[in-house]
Design a protein around this motif. Structure first.
Motif, PDB file in Angstrom:
ATOM      1  N   LYS A   1       0.834  -1.194   0.000  1.00 49.71           N
ATOM      2  CA  LYS A   1       0.000   0.000   0.000  1.00 49.71           C
ATOM      3  C   LYS A   1       0.873   1.250   0.000  1.00 49.71           C
ATOM      4  CE  LYS A   1      -4.108  -1.917   2.245  1.00 49.71           C
ATOM      5  NZ  LYS A   1      -5.000  -1.860   3.438  1.00 49.71           N
ATOM      6  N   GLY A   2       0.536   2.202  -0.831  1.00 48.87           N
ATOM      7  CA  GLY A   2       1.285   3.443  -0.922  1.00 48.87           C
ATOM      8  C   GLY A   2       2.189   3.535  -2.136  1.00 48.87           C
ATOM      9  N   LYS A   3       2.489   2.369  -2.766  1.00 45.99           N
ATOM     10  CA  LYS A   3       3.382   2.391  -3.934  1.00 45.99           C
ATOM     11  C   LYS A   3       2.563   2.588  -5.211  1.00 45.99           C
ATOM     12  CE  LYS A   3       7.093  -0.184  -3.829  1.00 45.99           C
ATOM     13  NZ  LYS A   3       8.079  -1.276  -3.722  1.00 45.99           N
ATOM     14  N   TRP A   4       1.743   3.619  -5.183  1.00 44.01           N
ATOM     15  CA  TRP A   4       0.828   3.863  -6.307  1.00 44.01           C
ATOM     16  C   TRP A   4       1.542   4.449  -7.506  1.00 44.01           C
ATOM     17  CZ3 TRP A   4      -2.152   0.824  -4.165  1.00 44.01           C
ATOM     18  CH2 TRP A   4      -2.639   0.965  -2.867  1.00 44.01           C
ATOM     19  N   ASP A   5       2.801   4.872  -7.349  1.00 40.74           N
ATOM     20  CA  ASP A   5       3.515   5.417  -8.506  1.00 40.74           C
ATOM     21  C   ASP A   5       3.780   4.338  -9.556  1.00 40.74           C
ATOM     22  OD1 ASP A   5       5.277   4.137  -6.771  1.00 40.74           O
ATOM     23  OD2 ASP A   5       6.887   5.610  -6.997  1.00 40.74           O
ATOM     24  N   ILE A   6       3.806   3.057  -9.142  1.00 43.57           N
ATOM     25  CA  ILE A   6       4.064   1.978 -10.102  1.00 43.57           C
ATOM     26  C   ILE A   6       2.892   1.807 -11.065  1.00 43.57           C
ATOM     27  CG2 ILE A   6       4.534  -0.479 -10.372  1.00 43.57           C
ATOM     28  CD1 ILE A   6       6.118  -0.364  -7.767  1.00 43.57           C
ATOM     29  N   PRO A   7       1.650   1.596 -10.580  1.00 43.91           N
ATOM     30  CA  PRO A   7       0.533   1.534 -11.536  1.00 43.91           C
ATOM     31  C   PRO A   7       0.289   2.857 -12.243  1.00 43.91           C
ATOM     32  CG  PRO A   7      -0.274   1.442  -9.273  1.00 43.91           C
ATOM     33  CD  PRO A   7       1.215   1.276  -9.210  1.00 43.91           C
ATOM     34  N   ASN A   8       0.629   3.953 -11.600  1.00 49.31           N
ATOM     35  CA  ASN A   8       0.471   5.246 -12.262  1.00 49.31           C
ATOM     36  C   ASN A   8       1.388   5.357 -13.467  1.00 49.31           C
ATOM     37  OD1 ASN A   8      -0.628   8.013 -12.356  1.00 49.31           O
ATOM     38  ND2 ASN A   8       1.463   8.622 -11.835  1.00 49.31           N
ATOM     39  N   TYR A   9       2.572   4.748 -13.383  1.00 53.38           N
ATOM     40  CA  TYR A   9       3.521   4.808 -14.493  1.00 53.38           C
ATOM     41  C   TYR A   9       3.189   3.787 -15.583  1.00 53.38           C
ATOM     42  CZ  TYR A   9       7.821   4.726 -17.195  1.00 53.38           C
ATOM     43  OH  TYR A   9       8.721   4.785 -18.239  1.00 53.38           O
ATOM     44  N   TYR A  10       2.993   2.527 -15.199  1.00 58.71           N
ATOM     45  CA  TYR A  10       2.794   1.467 -16.194  1.00 58.71           C
ATOM     46  C   TYR A  10       1.358   1.345 -16.683  1.00 58.71           C
ATOM     47  CZ  TYR A  10       7.497  -0.446 -15.425  1.00 58.71           C
ATOM     48  OH  TYR A  10       8.851  -0.634 -15.363  1.00 58.71           O
ATOM     49  N   GLY A  11       0.399   1.792 -15.880  1.00 59.34           N
ATOM     50  CA  GLY A  11      -0.993   1.687 -16.300  1.00 59.34           C
ATOM     51  C   GLY A  11      -1.390   0.257 -16.597  1.00 59.34           C
ATOM     52  N   ASP A  12      -2.074   0.049 -17.723  1.00 65.26           N
ATOM     53  CA  ASP A  12      -2.549  -1.294 -18.066  1.00 65.26           C
ATOM     54  C   ASP A  12      -1.513  -2.116 -18.825  1.00 65.26           C
ATOM     55  OD1 ASP A  12      -2.506  -0.104 -20.553  1.00 65.26           O
ATOM     56  OD2 ASP A  12      -4.645  -0.390 -20.966  1.00 65.26           O
ATOM     57  N   GLY A  13      -0.324  -1.547 -19.023  1.00 65.90           N
ATOM     58  CA  GLY A  13       0.755  -2.272 -19.683  1.00 65.90           C
ATOM     59  C   GLY A  13       0.752  -2.194 -21.191  1.00 65.90           C
ATOM     60  N   SER A  14      -0.152  -1.398 -21.768  1.00 64.97           N
ATOM     61  CA  SER A  14      -0.246  -1.350 -23.226  1.00 64.97           C
ATOM     62  C   SER A  14       1.038  -0.845 -23.866  1.00 64.97           C
ATOM     63  CB  SER A  14      -1.436  -0.472 -23.645  1.00 64.97           C
ATOM     64  OG  SER A  14      -1.341   0.823 -23.078  1.00 64.97           O
ATOM     65  N   GLN A  15       1.790   0.014 -23.166  1.00 63.27           N
ATOM     66  CA  GLN A  15       3.038   0.527 -23.732  1.00 63.27           C
ATOM     67  C   GLN A  15       4.077  -0.582 -23.888  1.00 63.27           C
ATOM     68  OE1 GLN A  15       3.593   3.197 -20.310  1.00 63.27           O
ATOM     69  NE2 GLN A  15       5.617   2.345 -20.024  1.00 63.27           N
ATOM     70  N   LEU A  16       3.908  -1.672 -23.131  1.00 63.19           N
ATOM     71  CA  LEU A  16       4.830  -2.811 -23.200  1.00 63.19           C
ATOM     72  C   LEU A  16       4.245  -3.967 -23.983  1.00 63.19           C
ATOM     73  CD1 LEU A  16       5.932  -2.837 -19.442  1.00 63.19           C
ATOM     74  CD2 LEU A  16       7.186  -1.855 -21.355  1.00 63.19           C
ATOM     75  N   ASN A  17       3.019  -3.813 -24.453  1.00 64.72           N
ATOM     76  CA  ASN A  17       2.303  -4.915 -25.112  1.00 64.72           C
ATOM     77  C   ASN A  17       2.191  -6.117 -24.180  1.00 64.72           C
ATOM     78  OD1 ASN A  17       0.874  -6.081 -27.267  1.00 64.72           O
ATOM     79  ND2 ASN A  17       2.706  -7.041 -28.113  1.00 64.72           N
ATOM     80  N   LEU A  18       1.995  -5.824 -22.880  1.00 60.98           N
ATOM     81  CA  LEU A  18       1.868  -6.856 -21.856  1.00 60.98           C
ATOM     82  C   LEU A  18       0.804  -6.409 -20.864  1.00 60.98           C
ATOM     83  CD1 LEU A  18       2.879  -9.464 -20.453  1.00 60.98           C
ATOM     84  CD2 LEU A  18       4.544  -8.031 -19.240  1.00 60.98           C
TER      85      LEU A  18
END
Length: 257
Positions: free
Chosen positions: A68-85
């Protein structure tokens, strides 16, 4: 992508070895990549290397288990579409070590093949996970460990193997050892996922009382003692680097920049 292969990424650590830093250690920039729009170099977070390995291995999805609190990770990667994953995020509940973090995904991955790595360990070759999955299919192993030559055994889970690549023993960060290979990545199937889930329930009371944390290597060692088949792939020409310490992070930045 193969829908029966998923990635598991433990991202619940405090990053105490690098503290203080103003963001999650998984997003520490190491090296550069071309910007997807204008092509200019942009910083590349350390955990992206692992996610790219998983995508190349055909993972249909990856789960990142957060504190909890490490929200910068999903904020950066989102749904992973930029990685095609495609990426999904889970929240760690039980503070007894990395296996408990991974077990948070049990319901979602219990019938699938898993590729696993640590988000702050850089490794080569590019097809390392593919080689683990191939060995798993060839040997019908429950777990396959990717092993690399390391210079500081006390920082790694060291691996002793027998003929044919069967893993006989895993020593958890021994103070001294004649063994020269430690494991850094793994693939496993449903039988090990189920074993880990049951084993963690059995030892949780002891860990709560002692205040100790369990490592993934210790769970794999318990699986060996309980008759599960654990195989290995040795990457003699490969490399791995744990960038969770300032010294090795500096080395990685120098190498990739």
């Amino acid at each position: 992508m193969a829908t029966d292969v998923v990635g598991l990424v433990p991202a619940a650590g405090l990053g105490s070895r690098l503290a203080p830093i103003p963001f999650s250690k998984e997003l520490f920039p190491v090296g550069f990549e071309p910007h997807p729009q204008h092509g200019e170099p942009r910083p590349k977070p350390v955990s992206q290397y692992l996610l790219e390995h998983m995508q190349r291995a055909g993972a249909g999805q990856a789960y990142l288990i957060l504190r909890k609190g490490k929200w910068d990770i999903p904020n950066y990667y989102g749904d992973g579409s930029q990685l095609n994953l495609p990426l999904a995020y889970l929240i760690m509940q039980r503070p007894y070590g990395c296996p408990y973090t991974l077990d948070q995904a049990y319901t979602f991955v219990r019938r699938q093949r898993v590729v696993f790595g640590f988000p702050d360990i850089l490794f080569e070759p590019q097809d390392a996970f593919e080689q683990l999955l191939q060995r798993q299919e060839q040997t019908n192993a429950d777990v396959v460990l990717g092993c690399f030559q390391v210079t500081h055994p006390h920082k790694w889970d060291m691996v002793e193997t027998g003929e044919g690549g069967d893993v006989k023993t895993i020593l958890h960060k021994p103070a001294a050892s004649n063994l020269t290979y430690g494991w850094a990545i793994a693939s496993w199937g449903p039988r090990f996922t189920e074993f880990m889930h049951q084993h963690l329930q059995q030892v949780e009371g002891q860990l709560h009382t002692s205040g100790k944390e369990l490592s993934v290597g210790e769970v794999v060692q318990a699986a060996i003692l309980n008759g599960l088949k654990v195989q290995s792939v040795y990457f003699d020409k490969g490399s791995c680097l744990d960038v969770g310490t300032p010294q090795d992070l500096q080395k990685a930045i120098h190498t990739l920049s």
